[in-house]
Design an enzyme around this catalytic site. Structure first.
Site, PDB file in Angstrom:
ATOM      1  CG  ASN A  78      24.408 -34.036  -5.144  1.00 56.34           C
ATOM      2  OD1 ASN A  78      24.095 -33.353  -6.128  1.00 56.34           O
ATOM      3  ND2 ASN A  78      24.572 -35.336  -5.199  1.00 56.34           N
ATOM      4  CB  THR A 103     -20.220 -16.189  16.615  1.00 53.84           C
ATOM      5  OG1 THR A 103     -21.593 -16.028  16.973  1.00 53.84           O
ATOM      6  CG2 THR A 103     -19.349 -15.784  17.798  1.00 53.84           C
ATOM      7  CG  HIS A 104     -22.551 -18.715  13.738  1.00 59.71           C
ATOM      8  ND1 HIS A 104     -22.374 -20.041  13.428  1.00 59.71           N
ATOM      9  CD2 HIS A 104     -22.477 -18.641  15.097  1.00 59.71           C
ATOM     10  CE1 HIS A 104     -22.222 -20.739  14.548  1.00 59.71           C
ATOM     11  NE2 HIS A 104     -22.276 -19.908  15.578  1.00 59.71           N
ATOM     12  CB  SER A 113     -16.005  -0.379 -12.134  1.00 59.94           C
ATOM     13  OG  SER A 113     -16.697  -0.792 -13.288  1.00 59.94           O
ATOM     14  CE  LYS A 119     -18.290  -2.390  -7.729  1.00 59.44           C
ATOM     15  NZ  LYS A 119     -18.335  -3.392  -8.753  1.00 59.44           N
ATOM     16  CD  GLU A 175     -11.986  -7.884  -4.727  1.00 62.36           C
ATOM     17  OE1 GLU A 175     -11.943  -8.318  -5.894  1.00 62.36           O
ATOM     18  OE2 GLU A 175     -12.644  -6.872  -4.417  1.00 62.36           O
ATOM     19  CE  LYS A 210      17.624 -25.022  -6.725  1.00 61.89           C
ATOM     20  NZ  LYS A 210      17.391 -26.268  -5.984  1.00 61.89           N
TER      21      LYS A 210
HETATM   22  N1  ARG Z   1      20.729 -27.390  -9.870  1.00 59.72           N
HETATM   23  C1  ARG Z   1      20.733 -28.516  -8.964  1.00 59.72           C
HETATM   24  C2  ARG Z   1      19.566 -28.356  -7.977  1.00 59.72           C
HETATM   25  O1  ARG Z   1      19.035 -27.299  -7.900  1.00 59.72           O
HETATM   26  C3  ARG Z   1      22.016 -28.577  -8.233  1.00 59.72           C
HETATM   27  C4  ARG Z   1      22.453 -29.929  -7.799  1.00 59.72           C
HETATM   28  C5  ARG Z   1      22.743 -30.784  -8.944  1.00 59.72           C
HETATM   29  N2  ARG Z   1      23.365 -31.987  -8.613  1.00 59.72           N
HETATM   30  C6  ARG Z   1      23.390 -33.001  -9.479  1.00 59.72           C
HETATM   31  N3  ARG Z   1      24.026 -34.010  -9.138  1.00 59.72           N
HETATM   32  N4  ARG Z   1      22.755 -32.922 -10.594  1.00 59.72           N
HETATM   33  O2  ARG Z   1      19.179 -29.264  -7.315  1.00 59.72           O
END
Ligand code: ARG
Length: 459
Positions: A109, A154-155, A276, A282, A289, A324
């Site tokens: 953790n 503007t606008h 295109s 084109k 975009e 993540k």
């Molecule tokens: N892979 C977990 C994460 O990205 C790591 C921490 C996991 N801890 C646990 N007690 N399961 O959050």
């Protein structure tokens, strides 16, 4: 069998394992994970929690693992649950019981909280560098266009004359604020969570300050529950990136407009446009975009993070593993967008005459015409009304303020003299707007010099 096999009678169901696993996306933190473990091992030995000789072996082997993953000779096992488990398992495979001592006074953790902070600090530095490159590109283009008159809008209606340099430099201001925000977030990321352990710290006599210094953090977290469950820094970064994307999207939108036949202010290099499949004439600004389009997914990432965090009781919960993919997607997206935008801006051709032509029609010097009368002593509101009548007359008679004859001017107001033509010339309209922040070439030049100094300083 996983590390917790003592407590469990069966191994995990294989689909569940895939569902639970984060290695496919957290393996990109391998370097930070290993560096964090090295600092932790050194601290454990310094505090007499493990033998120095064992720490030395751990550090030595972790360095080897780092080297091998970096050069590709050690493949990351996607069956491992996450990068933390993979590195520890690999270390244990190589060192036996010595490897098993590394995880003393630590939890995944606080480990994942550490790795993510280290990783995002690095990514923030890269992002700042890219933004600085983008600013330099905009400055280069501005320097070539200090005197390129174009309509300011503007606008999306032609409003007053400005220069292309002034227009581009507006984006420079936005990007400077983006860098500022990234730096502020970086400072809040720069706090070491390691030592929070699972949630309640540890009974071992650890030295968090030592680890802080080893890993280059500015401070250490002050509450172990918060240390493992705070993801504000991720959300802040995602929010900063969303604002950056909003800026990139606005300039992309302008590029798209400027490329159209209706504007034709710029022409993109062939290398940054597409054709295109059916219409031979084109030339499409697809890249701009796409940048505009990708802004949506980055906003989505921010909402993912905010929503994921909003109902989580303290401290760590597995929901947080979802942080993540969202933040990495934001980072990868903004990086590729900036990297593509830079050469596209560098190679675009500025069609100065078209900009000037657009500025010459549409009465965008009407304010200057009114200001002329004000300088002759007429109150602004009165001057505004007179010029409104002149513009209306010009429209009806298919002429412009520049071409209107002196006797006509005199019919509207006797204060008009022949110097009106000079006062409303586009060049004068621009040069005379010489207050700080204005479009006059001297103002824009001096801001460019200031920004160059800012770029060369520590930011
Ligand atoms: N892979 C977990 C994460 O990205 C790591 C921490 C996991 N801890 C646990 N007690 N399961 O959050």
């Amino acid at each position: 069998m996983p590390l917790w096999e003592g407590r469990f009678k069966k191994s995990i169901d294989s689909k569940t394992n895939d569902f639970n696993s984060s290695i496919s996306f957290d393996s990109r933190m391998y370097k930070q994970d290993i560096l964090g473990s090295i600092a932790h091992a050194k601290m454990l030995a310094k505090q007499g929690i493990i033998e120095q000789i064992e720490a030395d072996k751990i550090v030595n082997e972790l360095n080897k693992i780092l080297e091998e993953i970096s050069n590709g000779s050690l493949k990351i096992d996607l069956e491992a649950e996450d990068i933390h488990m993979f590195v520890e398992a690999e270390l244990t495979k190589r060192l036996g019981d010595t490897g098993k001592r590394l995880h003393t006074a630590r939890s995944r953790n606080d480990q994942v909280a550490l790795d993510l902070r280290m990783n995002l600090k690095d990514e923030t530095n890269i992002l700042v560098k890219l933004l600085k490159e983008l600013i330099s590109t905009l400055i280069e283009k501005s320097e070539e266009n200090i005197n390129t008159v174009m309509p300011g809008y503007t606008h999306l209606q032609r409003a007053q004359p400005i220069t292309f340099a002034h227009h581009l430099m507006a984006y420079v201001e936005m990007l400077l604020r983006d860098i500022d925000r990234l730096k502020a977030t970086y400072n809040r990321m720069n706090v070491l969570p390691l030592g929070s352990c699972a949630l309640a710290g540890t009974t071992y006599n650890i030295d968090r300050d030592f680890v802080k210094k080893e890993l280059g953090f500015y401070d250490i977290s002050q509450n172990s529950l918060d240390g493992v469950s705070d993801r504000d820094f991720v959300i802040e970064l995602a929010s900063n990136i969303s604002i950056i994307m909003m800026h990139l999207s606005r300039i992309s939108e302008e590029i798209i407009l400027w490329c159209s036949w209706e504007f034709k202010f710029i022409e993109l290099d062939d290398a940054f446009s597409t054709g295109s499949s059916i219409m031979p004439q084109k030339k499409n600004p697809d890249i701009a975009e796409l940048i505009r389009g990708k802004t949506g997914r980055v906003y989505g990432d921010l909402i993912t993070l905010l929503t994921m965090m909003k109902g989580i009781p303290l401290a760590y919960n597995k929901d947080m593993q979802e942080d993540k993919e969202a933040i990495f997607d934001s980072i990868d997206t903004v990086k590729i967008c900036i990297e593509t935008l830079i050469p596209m801006l560098k190679t675009m051709k500025v069609l100065k005459q078209n900009m000037k032509n657009a500025a010459s029609k549409g009465y965008i010097n009407a304010t200057d015409c009114a200001d002329y009368l004000v300088k002759k002593g007429i109150p602004f509101r009165k001057a505004y009304k007179i010029v409104g009548q002149i513009v209306s007359y010009c429209i009806d008679n298919n002429t412009t303020l520049e071409d209107l004859q002196m006797e006509q001017y005199k019919k509207f107001d006797n204060n008009f003299e022949s110097d009106i033509y000079d006062a409303i010339s586009l060049e004068k309209c621009v040069t005379n707007r010489n207050t700080v922040g204005g479009p006059s070439p001297s103002q824009v030049k001096s801001r460019i010099e200031q920004v160059k100094r800012i770029l060369n300083s520590t930011i």
